[in-house]
Design a protein around this motif. Structure first.
Motif, PDB file in Angstrom:
ATOM      1  N   SER A 148     -12.184   5.251   2.778  1.00 28.54           N
ATOM      2  CA  SER A 148     -11.784   4.026   2.090  1.00 28.54           C
ATOM      3  C   SER A 148     -11.669   2.851   3.061  1.00 28.54           C
ATOM      4  CB  SER A 148     -10.439   4.262   1.404  1.00 28.54           C
ATOM      5  OG  SER A 148      -9.889   3.057   0.936  1.00 28.54           O
ATOM      6  N   PRO A 149     -11.992   1.637   2.591  1.00 29.06           N
ATOM      7  CA  PRO A 149     -11.803   0.448   3.438  1.00 29.06           C
ATOM      8  C   PRO A 149     -10.365   0.283   3.934  1.00 29.06           C
ATOM      9  CG  PRO A 149     -13.101  -0.100   1.493  1.00 29.06           C
ATOM     10  CD  PRO A 149     -12.619   1.296   1.298  1.00 29.06           C
ATOM     11  N   ALA A 150      -9.411   0.914   3.253  1.00 34.85           N
ATOM     12  CA  ALA A 150      -8.010   0.812   3.680  1.00 34.85           C
ATOM     13  C   ALA A 150      -7.811   1.302   5.104  1.00 34.85           C
ATOM     14  CB  ALA A 150      -7.124   1.611   2.722  1.00 34.85           C
ATOM     15  N   PHE A 151      -8.660   2.243   5.565  1.00 32.73           N
ATOM     16  CA  PHE A 151      -8.514   2.793   6.912  1.00 32.73           C
ATOM     17  C   PHE A 151      -9.366   2.045   7.938  1.00 32.73           C
ATOM     18  CE2 PHE A 151      -7.798   6.288   3.889  1.00 32.73           C
ATOM     19  CZ  PHE A 151      -6.488   6.629   4.239  1.00 32.73           C
ATOM     20  N   ILE A 152     -10.085   1.035   7.482  1.00 37.00           N
ATOM     21  CA  ILE A 152     -10.972   0.270   8.374  1.00 37.00           C
ATOM     22  C   ILE A 152     -10.447  -1.143   8.593  1.00 37.00           C
ATOM     23  CG2 ILE A 152     -13.309  -0.670   8.597  1.00 37.00           C
ATOM     24  CD1 ILE A 152     -14.270   1.705   6.942  1.00 37.00           C
ATOM     25  N   ILE A 153      -9.883  -1.738   7.563  1.00 40.62           N
ATOM     26  CA  ILE A 153      -9.363  -3.104   7.665  1.00 40.62           C
ATOM     27  C   ILE A 153      -8.186  -3.119   8.637  1.00 40.62           C
ATOM     28  CG2 ILE A 153      -8.308  -4.996   6.382  1.00 40.62           C
ATOM     29  CD1 ILE A 153      -9.719  -3.918   3.872  1.00 40.62           C
ATOM     30  N   PRO A 154      -8.233  -3.960   9.667  1.00 40.28           N
ATOM     31  CA  PRO A 154      -7.133  -4.004  10.643  1.00 40.28           C
ATOM     32  C   PRO A 154      -5.801  -4.366   9.980  1.00 40.28           C
ATOM     33  CG  PRO A 154      -9.061  -5.190  11.461  1.00 40.28           C
ATOM     34  CD  PRO A 154      -9.332  -4.877  10.025  1.00 40.28           C
ATOM     35  N   ASN A 155      -4.766  -3.622  10.347  1.00 32.23           N
ATOM     36  CA  ASN A 155      -3.388  -3.886   9.896  1.00 32.23           C
ATOM     37  C   ASN A 155      -3.236  -3.854   8.373  1.00 32.23           C
ATOM     38  OD1 ASN A 155      -2.558  -4.372  12.629  1.00 32.23           O
ATOM     39  ND2 ASN A 155      -3.453  -6.437  12.470  1.00 32.23           N
ATOM     40  N   TYR A 156      -4.077  -3.096   7.707  1.00 30.16           N
ATOM     41  CA  TYR A 156      -3.960  -2.970   6.253  1.00 30.16           C
ATOM     42  C   TYR A 156      -2.696  -2.181   5.913  1.00 30.16           C
ATOM     43  CZ  TYR A 156      -5.126  -1.799   1.416  1.00 30.16           C
ATOM     44  OH  TYR A 156      -5.097  -1.644   0.046  1.00 30.16           O
ATOM     45  N   ASP A 157      -1.949  -2.669   4.934  1.00 32.77           N
ATOM     46  CA  ASP A 157      -0.730  -2.000   4.496  1.00 32.77           C
ATOM     47  C   ASP A 157      -1.106  -0.822   3.596  1.00 32.77           C
ATOM     48  OD1 ASP A 157       1.717  -1.173   3.621  1.00 32.77           O
ATOM     49  OD2 ASP A 157       2.344  -3.096   2.770  1.00 32.77           O
ATOM     50  N   LEU A 158      -0.931   0.383   4.107  1.00 26.97           N
ATOM     51  CA  LEU A 158      -1.362   1.579   3.392  1.00 26.97           C
ATOM     52  C   LEU A 158      -0.504   1.895   2.174  1.00 26.97           C
ATOM     53  CD1 LEU A 158      -2.247   3.892   6.408  1.00 26.97           C
ATOM     54  CD2 LEU A 158      -3.829   2.766   4.839  1.00 26.97           C
ATOM     55  N   SER A 159       0.548   1.130   1.952  1.00 27.45           N
ATOM     56  CA  SER A 159       1.342   1.335   0.738  1.00 27.45           C
ATOM     57  C   SER A 159       0.786   0.529  -0.438  1.00 27.45           C
ATOM     58  CB  SER A 159       2.808   0.942   0.987  1.00 27.45           C
ATOM     59  OG  SER A 159       2.904  -0.443   1.302  1.00 27.45           O
ATOM     60  N   LYS A 160      -0.208  -0.334  -0.168  1.00 30.61           N
ATOM     61  CA  LYS A 160      -0.828  -1.111  -1.240  1.00 30.61           C
ATOM     62  C   LYS A 160      -1.779  -0.225  -2.049  1.00 30.61           C
ATOM     63  CE  LYS A 160      -0.739  -5.675   0.999  1.00 30.61           C
ATOM     64  NZ  LYS A 160      -1.578  -6.804   1.481  1.00 30.61           N
ATOM     65  N   THR A 161      -2.129  -0.693  -3.217  1.00 28.96           N
ATOM     66  CA  THR A 161      -3.001   0.082  -4.106  1.00 28.96           C
ATOM     67  C   THR A 161      -4.347  -0.608  -4.362  1.00 28.96           C
ATOM     68  OG1 THR A 161      -1.930  -0.924  -6.033  1.00 28.96           O
ATOM     69  CG2 THR A 161      -1.062   1.198  -5.255  1.00 28.96           C
ATOM     70  N   GLU A 162      -4.668  -1.618  -3.553  1.00 28.25           N
ATOM     71  CA  GLU A 162      -5.948  -2.306  -3.731  1.00 28.25           C
ATOM     72  C   GLU A 162      -7.118  -1.361  -3.491  1.00 28.25           C
ATOM     73  OE1 GLU A 162      -8.494  -6.079  -1.848  1.00 28.25           O
ATOM     74  OE2 GLU A 162      -6.478  -5.617  -1.105  1.00 28.25           O
ATOM     75  N   TYR A 163      -6.998  -0.528  -2.454  1.00 26.15           N
ATOM     76  CA  TYR A 163      -8.003   0.482  -2.141  1.00 26.15           C
ATOM     77  C   TYR A 163      -7.351   1.862  -2.151  1.00 26.15           C
ATOM     78  CZ  TYR A 163     -11.021  -3.315  -0.428  1.00 26.15           C
ATOM     79  OH  TYR A 163     -11.792  -4.449  -0.319  1.00 26.15           O
ATOM     80  N   PRO A 164      -8.118   2.907  -2.430  1.00 25.93           N
ATOM     81  CA  PRO A 164      -7.563   4.265  -2.339  1.00 25.93           C
ATOM     82  C   PRO A 164      -7.121   4.569  -0.911  1.00 25.93           C
ATOM     83  CG  PRO A 164      -9.697   4.260  -3.454  1.00 25.93           C
ATOM     84  CD  PRO A 164      -9.520   2.896  -2.860  1.00 25.93           C
ATOM     85  N   THR A 165      -6.059   5.342  -0.777  1.00 22.71           N
ATOM     86  CA  THR A 165      -5.533   5.669   0.561  1.00 22.71           C
ATOM     87  C   THR A 165      -5.282   7.166   0.695  1.00 22.71           C
ATOM     88  OG1 THR A 165      -3.287   5.150  -0.214  1.00 22.71           O
ATOM     89  CG2 THR A 165      -4.477   3.405   0.957  1.00 22.71           C
ATOM     90  N   TRP A 166      -6.147   7.976   0.135  1.00 16.35           N
ATOM     91  CA  TRP A 166      -5.928   9.419   0.163  1.00 16.35           C
ATOM     92  C   TRP A 166      -6.163  10.010   1.551  1.00 16.35           C
ATOM     93  CZ3 TRP A 166      -3.430  11.838  -3.471  1.00 16.35           C
ATOM     94  CH2 TRP A 166      -3.469  11.373  -4.791  1.00 16.35           C
ATOM     95  N   THR A 167      -5.264  10.890   1.939  1.00 19.39           N
ATOM     96  CA  THR A 167      -5.427  11.689   3.159  1.00 19.39           C
ATOM     97  C   THR A 167      -5.145  13.148   2.820  1.00 19.39           C
ATOM     98  OG1 THR A 167      -3.117  11.225   3.768  1.00 19.39           O
ATOM     99  CG2 THR A 167      -4.828   9.868   4.804  1.00 19.39           C
ATOM    100  N   GLU A 168      -5.620  14.023   3.677  1.00 24.16           N
ATOM    101  CA  GLU A 168      -5.368  15.459   3.496  1.00 24.16           C
ATOM    102  C   GLU A 168      -4.635  15.989   4.708  1.00 24.16           C
ATOM    103  OE1 GLU A 168      -8.191  18.484   1.550  1.00 24.16           O
ATOM    104  OE2 GLU A 168      -8.518  18.784   3.707  1.00 24.16           O
TER     105      GLU A 168
ATOM    106  N   GLY B  55      -0.852   6.290  -0.924  1.00 24.19           N
ATOM    107  CA  GLY B  55       0.035   5.225  -0.478  1.00 24.19           C
ATOM    108  C   GLY B  55       1.432   5.282  -1.045  1.00 24.19           C
ATOM    109  N   THR B  56       1.637   6.038  -2.112  1.00 28.26           N
ATOM    110  CA  THR B  56       2.941   6.037  -2.777  1.00 28.26           C
ATOM    111  C   THR B  56       3.630   7.388  -2.826  1.00 28.26           C
ATOM    112  OG1 THR B  56       1.850   6.338  -4.928  1.00 28.26           O
ATOM    113  CG2 THR B  56       2.290   4.067  -4.222  1.00 28.26           C
ATOM    114  N   HIS B  57       2.880   8.496  -2.732  1.00 27.21           N
ATOM    115  CA  HIS B  57       3.522   9.795  -2.890  1.00 27.21           C
ATOM    116  C   HIS B  57       2.622  10.903  -2.331  1.00 27.21           C
ATOM    117  CE1 HIS B  57       0.865   9.340  -6.357  1.00 27.21           C
ATOM    118  NE2 HIS B  57       0.874  10.650  -6.503  1.00 27.21           N
ATOM    119  N   GLU B  58       3.088  12.136  -2.491  1.00 30.66           N
ATOM    120  CA  GLU B  58       2.328  13.299  -2.044  1.00 30.66           C
ATOM    121  C   GLU B  58       2.059  14.215  -3.233  1.00 30.66           C
ATOM    122  OE1 GLU B  58       4.905  15.083   0.864  1.00 30.66           O
ATOM    123  OE2 GLU B  58       6.150  16.055  -0.647  1.00 30.66           O
ATOM    124  N   ILE B  59       0.981  14.990  -3.140  1.00 31.29           N
ATOM    125  CA  ILE B  59       0.637  15.957  -4.175  1.00 31.29           C
ATOM    126  C   ILE B  59       0.313  17.287  -3.502  1.00 31.29           C
ATOM    127  CG2 ILE B  59      -0.257  14.191  -5.743  1.00 31.29           C
ATOM    128  CD1 ILE B  59      -3.096  15.123  -4.971  1.00 31.29           C
TER     129      ILE B  59
END
Length: 693
Positions: free
Chosen positions: A619-639, A45-49
């Motif tokens: 992660s629930p971040a990708f299931i909850i409707p309109n979830y702000d993916l910049s938040k850190t409540e849930y992990p938001t990792w993508t590849e 949600g905040t940066h890339e690695i």
């Protein structure tokens, strides 16, 4: 003149034939390395690695560094630094740490165009190698924002996996590749008068910036064009759970409070360097724990007559995605808190937090003479259970209850439930350190368990299979004593653990998986013949891995209703049962003989009744409707996705060679021009003149 024209035509025909041969010029310009591992790009949600190249690849003058002396000499060589605009540094993998990489990046700055690591031989591997953080998964720890002292559990960790590099990084581990690379380097890097070696690294990644940006690009691409382009995928695979079919609670029946015991194991790991269809590491974490988990499931299934008399449910759960900030555990608890556990049938009574008696987790097991049991919270733990476990197995030591928990999925279960039940974690992690020297690294291979993978056979008894037997039997015995109140010695056949070790660490297309599935399912494992279970980061929905069906069928078979085996249903009736029963799975199998009852003499196959569920573990971040993916409540990792991965070596000509080539080219062009003019002037037959007919 006509003879001269015919000779010229013959010459042009021969040139055309030569140029049309299938051997391309590009194949003679480059030397390819087809087994190189590569680093990819991941986002949250905040940066890339991670790492990546330019879209056409990164290239530069190759410079090889084998030890600290050569490293320091190179950094102080201003003449070499100024002789080229771009470098690809070929570095001994033993020097791949934060100190050396930071010094390289600072000294070369934008001239550092890529990094190629090499392993001289299998025996030359580093003494320890872990690109993970020193405190793994600290971003979503149970102790986040608490005053508890931070413990660096993974002291060997460099943290390089979680850094972002503006250039590609690749690795070659085959000794033949290393020798080939060294031969070219020694032949062509002797001075300014000879050509130099160059390298091209191509690992372009489609995703960039953050998960929020990338997922938005996915949505825009899908809405504007017919050909949907996807730039990145959420990390996660499947959470799988199974239990004894006799313990199903159907509405309107109520499930007793504190009656569910969850037994956990992970199925994923990560490595900084990937390669398709190659070993991924993960032998100590999570393979050994997973084998122990499956062996325990077999023992629980074997002793089901005793256990079904109690009002306790033992649910075996595998989690996929916890290597990256516990994504799978967050999803599991999200499902439970929303009344979706178990999934699949609304008539099955959901399990809530109040029903959980305790959780037991197998985490990072190494083949050591000692194991440690971590537990939390102290006010809820069953000391009698711990004392009994230690009494039955002298290898196990209890960690003082006030000590913080090590990296484990249990942390999220406790975090999301305000520690309303106790957690027990069995691991090769003492009071302050993970004992695995190659934690989350591809070097964590079977050799770390004293296994020679080339000689390992299906029913070979190894040190690690004997070690697991010594762990799992006392554990199952203690579990039965605690739940049933009966002192009973339990045994598992050594053959079963031997087979699990072989299937998971060497060949997933093994006889075991064919014994516990039907023919059509068994055939799907044939493409993975002689392939170990891939313990890597999975992405949803693109990952195609044999890990999940293997675990589903083996776990379901071990926990099957054994009384149902003897009904001797034909295959047709078995399929009819599967169609009618929405709570259980039915599979007609040949049967796995070591796991069958001694009085079961069926030879032509039989119908297996089991309880099995699986849900996606993103992660629930990708299931909850309109979830702000910049938040850190849930992990938001993508590849990120990628298309082409390549590593090629080529020669960089000297300045003199380039000038000579240019002059010769200009001379040939001029000669060709005058030769054609000569032909045109003296030849009476015009190629452009229409025929007389």
């Amino acid at each position: 003149m006509r003879l001269l024209f015919l000779l010229a035509s013959f010459y042009l025909q021969n040139v055309f034939v030569f140029c049309s041969q299938p051997k391309r010029v590009v194949d003679q310009m480059y030397v390819s390395f087809d087994h190189a591992r590569y680093c990819v790009r991941r986002l949250n949600g905040t940066h890339e690695i991670g790492c990546q190249s330019a879209i056409r690849g990164n290239s530069g003058r190759m410079f090889m560094i084998d030890n600290d002396k050569e490293f320091n000499s190179y950094l102080n060589d201003n003449k070499t630094m100024n002789s080229f605009d771009a470098f690809i540094i070929v570095l001994n993998v033993n020097l791949f740490d934060s100190n050396h990489i930071d010094r390289l990046m600072k000294r070369l700055d934008t001239k550092l165009n890529g990094l190629l690591l090499y392993l001289k031989s299998k025996s030359a591997r580093p003494l320890d190698f872990s690109p993970d953080d020193q405190c793994p998964n600290h971003r979503n720890s149970f102790y986040l924002n608490q005053t508890t002292e931070t413990i660096n559990w993974n002291r060997r960790g460099t943290g390089l996996f979680f850094r972002s590099f503006p250039f590609p990084i690749m690795l070659i581990e085959e000794e033949d590749d290393y020798q080939r690379l060294l031969k070219f380097y020694q032949q062509f890097s002797n001075g300014q008068s000879t050509p130099a070696c160059g390298l091209e690294l191509k690992t372009f990644q489609s995703a960039a910036h953050t998960t929020k940006t990338c997922m938005r690009r996915n949505d825009i691409s899908h809405s504007l064009i017919d050909f949907q382009e996807t730039f990145c995928d959420p990390i996660g695979g499947l959470n799988i759970y199974s239990k004894l079919p006799q313990s199903i609670t159907i509405v309107p029946d109520q499930r007793p409070l504190k009656s569910v015991i969850l037994i956990l194991a992970s199925t994923d790991s990560f490595q900084m360097f990937l390669e398709t269809k190659r070993p991924t590491g993960g032998s100590q974490q999570p393979a050994t724990a997973l084998i122990t988990f499956l062996a325990l499931a077999h023992l629980i299934g074997q002793e089901q007559d005793e256990l079904t008399k109690q009002n306790k449910e033992i649910i075996f759960v595998t989690l996929d995605g916890d290597a990256m900030d516990y994504s799978a555990s967050y999803k599991f608890m999200f499902d439970m808190n929303n009344g979706n556990f178990p999934s699949g049938n609304k008539n099955e009574r959901p399990i809530e937090t109040k029903h959980i008696h305790s959780i037991i987790e197998f985490q990072s097991l190494s083949m050591n003479s000692e194991l440690w049991l971590h537990s939390y919270p102290s006010k809820l733990i069953d000391q009698n259970f711990i004392d009994s476990l230690i009494k039955n197995n002298r290898k196990i030591n209890q960690i003082p209850t006030g000590t913080p928990l090590p990296p484990a999925s249990s942390q999220i279960f406790l975090q999301q439930t305000s520690s309303s039940f106790p957690a027990y974690i069995l691991a090769s992690i003492n009071q302050n350190q993970i004992l695995n020297r190659y934690y989350h690294s591809f070097f964590d291979d079977p050799s770390t368990l004293s296994i020679n993978i080339s000689t390992l056979e299906y029913n070979t008894t190894t040190q690690v299979s004997q070690w697991i037997k010594q762990i799992v039997e006392p554990f199952a015995q203690t579990l039965i004593e605690s739940l049933v109140g009966v002192n009973k010695t339990v045994h598992i056949k050594q053959e079963i653990i031997n087979n699990l070790v072989y299937c998971i660490l060497k060949n997933m297309n093994c006889p075991l998986i064919h014994n516990v599935t039907n023919q059509s399912v068994g055939n799907t494992f044939q493409p993975f013949d002689q392939t170990s279970m891939p313990f890597s980061i999975n992405t949803y929905p693109t990952s195609i891995t044999p890990t999940f069906p293997f675990i589903q069928y083996v776990l379901g078979y071990f926990l099957r209703d054994r009384s149902f085996d003897l009904q001797n249903l034909p295959e047709k009736s078995c399929k009819e049962r599967a169609y009618k029963d929405n709570f259980c799975s039915y599979t007609f199998v040949d049967g796995y003989l070591p796991s069958m009852n001694s009085n079961n003499t069926l030879s032509s196959g039989y119908c297996v009744r089991s309880y099995l569920r699986s849900v996606q573990s993103i992660s629930p971040a990708f299931i909850i409707p309109n979830y702000d993916l910049s938040k850190t409540e849930y992990p938001t990792w993508t590849e990120s996705r990628w298309t082409t991965i390549s590593l090629r070596l080529f020669l960089i000509p000297t300045r003199t060679h380039e000038i000579v080539t240019l002059i010769i080219g200009m001379m040939l062009t001029s000669i060709s021009f005058f030769f054609l003019c000569f032909l045109r002037y003296y030849t009476k037959v015009s190629l452009l003149q229409p025929s007389s007919s």
